[in-house]
Write a protein that holds these residues in place. Structure first.
Motif, PDB file in Angstrom:
ATOM      1  N   ASN A  98       0.829  -1.196   0.000  1.00 47.11           N
ATOM      2  CA  ASN A  98       0.000   0.000   0.000  1.00 47.11           C
ATOM      3  C   ASN A  98       0.871   1.257   0.000  1.00 47.11           C
ATOM      4  O   ASN A  98       0.828   2.053   0.934  1.00 47.11           O
ATOM      5  CB  ASN A  98      -0.926  -0.024   1.227  1.00 47.11           C
ATOM      6  N   LYS A 101      -0.847   4.645   0.711  1.00 46.62           N
ATOM      7  CA  LYS A 101      -1.530   4.820   2.011  1.00 46.62           C
ATOM      8  C   LYS A 101      -3.044   5.014   1.842  1.00 46.62           C
ATOM      9  O   LYS A 101      -3.652   5.917   2.399  1.00 46.62           O
ATOM     10  CB  LYS A 101      -0.949   5.997   2.796  1.00 46.62           C
ATOM     11  N   ARG A 102      -3.667   4.114   1.081  1.00 48.45           N
ATOM     12  CA  ARG A 102      -5.114   4.176   0.854  1.00 48.45           C
ATOM     13  C   ARG A 102      -5.842   3.204   1.767  1.00 48.45           C
ATOM     14  O   ARG A 102      -5.242   2.350   2.390  1.00 48.45           O
ATOM     15  CB  ARG A 102      -5.420   3.844  -0.599  1.00 48.45           C
ATOM     16  N   GLN A 103      -7.170   3.319   1.792  1.00 47.31           N
ATOM     17  CA  GLN A 103      -8.013   2.369   2.504  1.00 47.31           C
ATOM     18  C   GLN A 103      -8.080   1.087   1.693  1.00 47.31           C
ATOM     19  O   GLN A 103      -7.825   1.083   0.493  1.00 47.31           O
ATOM     20  CB  GLN A 103      -9.422   2.937   2.672  1.00 47.31           C
ATOM     21  N   SER A 108     -14.380   0.488  -1.315  1.00 45.38           N
ATOM     22  CA  SER A 108     -14.167   1.494  -0.285  1.00 45.38           C
ATOM     23  C   SER A 108     -14.012   2.864  -0.928  1.00 45.38           C
ATOM     24  O   SER A 108     -13.392   3.006  -1.980  1.00 45.38           O
ATOM     25  CB  SER A 108     -12.897   1.147   0.502  1.00 45.38           C
ATOM     26  N   SER A 109     -14.554   3.894  -0.289  1.00 48.03           N
ATOM     27  CA  SER A 109     -14.420   5.247  -0.839  1.00 48.03           C
ATOM     28  C   SER A 109     -12.968   5.716  -0.806  1.00 48.03           C
ATOM     29  O   SER A 109     -12.584   6.570  -1.588  1.00 48.03           O
ATOM     30  CB  SER A 109     -15.309   6.225  -0.063  1.00 48.03           C
ATOM     31  N   GLY A 110     -12.150   5.156   0.081  1.00 48.97           N
ATOM     32  CA  GLY A 110     -10.742   5.529   0.164  1.00 48.97           C
ATOM     33  C   GLY A 110      -9.815   4.511  -0.449  1.00 48.97           C
ATOM     34  O   GLY A 110      -8.609   4.578  -0.276  1.00 48.97           O
ATOM     35  N   SER A 112      -8.245   1.870  -3.555  1.00 47.04           N
ATOM     36  CA  SER A 112      -7.845   0.603  -2.962  1.00 47.04           C
ATOM     37  C   SER A 112      -6.331   0.525  -2.863  1.00 47.04           C
ATOM     38  O   SER A 112      -5.630   1.315  -3.460  1.00 47.04           O
ATOM     39  CB  SER A 112      -8.401  -0.556  -3.772  1.00 47.04           C
ATOM     40  N   ARG A 164     -14.090  -4.196   1.097  1.00 51.78           N
ATOM     41  CA  ARG A 164     -14.331  -2.917   1.750  1.00 51.78           C
ATOM     42  C   ARG A 164     -13.776  -2.817   3.168  1.00 51.78           C
ATOM     43  O   ARG A 164     -13.442  -1.722   3.602  1.00 51.78           O
ATOM     44  CB  ARG A 164     -15.808  -2.558   1.722  1.00 51.78           C
ATOM     45  N   ASP A 166     -11.350  -2.441   6.014  1.00 55.94           N
ATOM     46  CA  ASP A 166      -9.945  -2.064   6.145  1.00 55.94           C
ATOM     47  C   ASP A 166      -9.373  -2.728   7.392  1.00 55.94           C
ATOM     48  O   ASP A 166     -10.053  -2.767   8.416  1.00 55.94           O
ATOM     49  CB  ASP A 166      -9.842  -0.534   6.239  1.00 55.94           C
TER      50      ASP A 166
END
Length: 185
Positions: A98, A101-103, A108-110, A112, A164, A166
């Protein structure tokens, strides 16, 4: 030295080709099918259960995974940040890859993560395959996955990824793992 190592463009040549392409003077050749990394997947008991490979495909990278001897069903599959697969829990592979540094999760809205992959479906005979294009350019992906000093692992989980939750998609225990290595030249 192999024929492939002689014809593989260096990053400098690839950068020059990109400049020429942008300026309209040349086109970049399609390097589809050149293997850039591979991993042998093993279970917690050390049994070989399959393999993963990353190959060039157009201007991107494609991941191909083949497994045998797994429990039938849907299994989460992820690229992990550390190239280490100590059994039985494979926790040494660290979190998902990652770098941005995303969700977690494509839903997920943040999301991938770069390490988020589609679920691997294993049939009644214990075998499964997955082929997926990795998001991003080959040069960026090679840097994130293959040139990382501590390596990159691929991990199969016991359950499906919900795409979704996290940080891991609620996909359960790590049941198989492999470390990517560059092909011998």
């Amino acid at each position: 030295m192999t024929l492939r190592s002689l014809i593989r463009p260096s990053p400098l040549v690839a950068s020059a080709a990109a400049v020429l392409l942008i300026s309209g003077c040349a086109t970049i050749p399609d390097n589809t099918g050149f293997q850039v990394a591979s991993a042998k997947l093993v279970s917690a008991s050390g049994t070989s259960i399959g393999a993963a490979k990353i190959e060039t495909h157009g201007r991107g990278l494609r991941l191909d995974v083949t497994v045998i001897g797994l429990a039938p069903g849907v299994h989460g599959l992820h690229l992990h940040a550390t190239g280490s697969c100590n059994a039985p829990g494979f926790t040494t592979a660290g979190p998902h890859l990652n770098p941005d540094k995303r969700q977690h999760g494509t839903e997920s809205s943040g999301g991938s993560h770069l390490g988020d992959l589609p679920n691997l479906i294993v049939g009644a005979d214990g075998s499964g395959t997955l082929s997926v294009m990795l998001p991003g350019s080959a040069l960026v992906l090679e840097a994130a996955i293959l040139r990382d000093p501590d390596g990159t692992a691929i991990v199969v989980h016991a359950g499906p990824d919900d795409y979704r939750t996290d940080p891991s998609g609620n996909s359960g225990n790590r049941i198989a793992c492999g470390v990517f290595s560059l092909p011998e030249r």
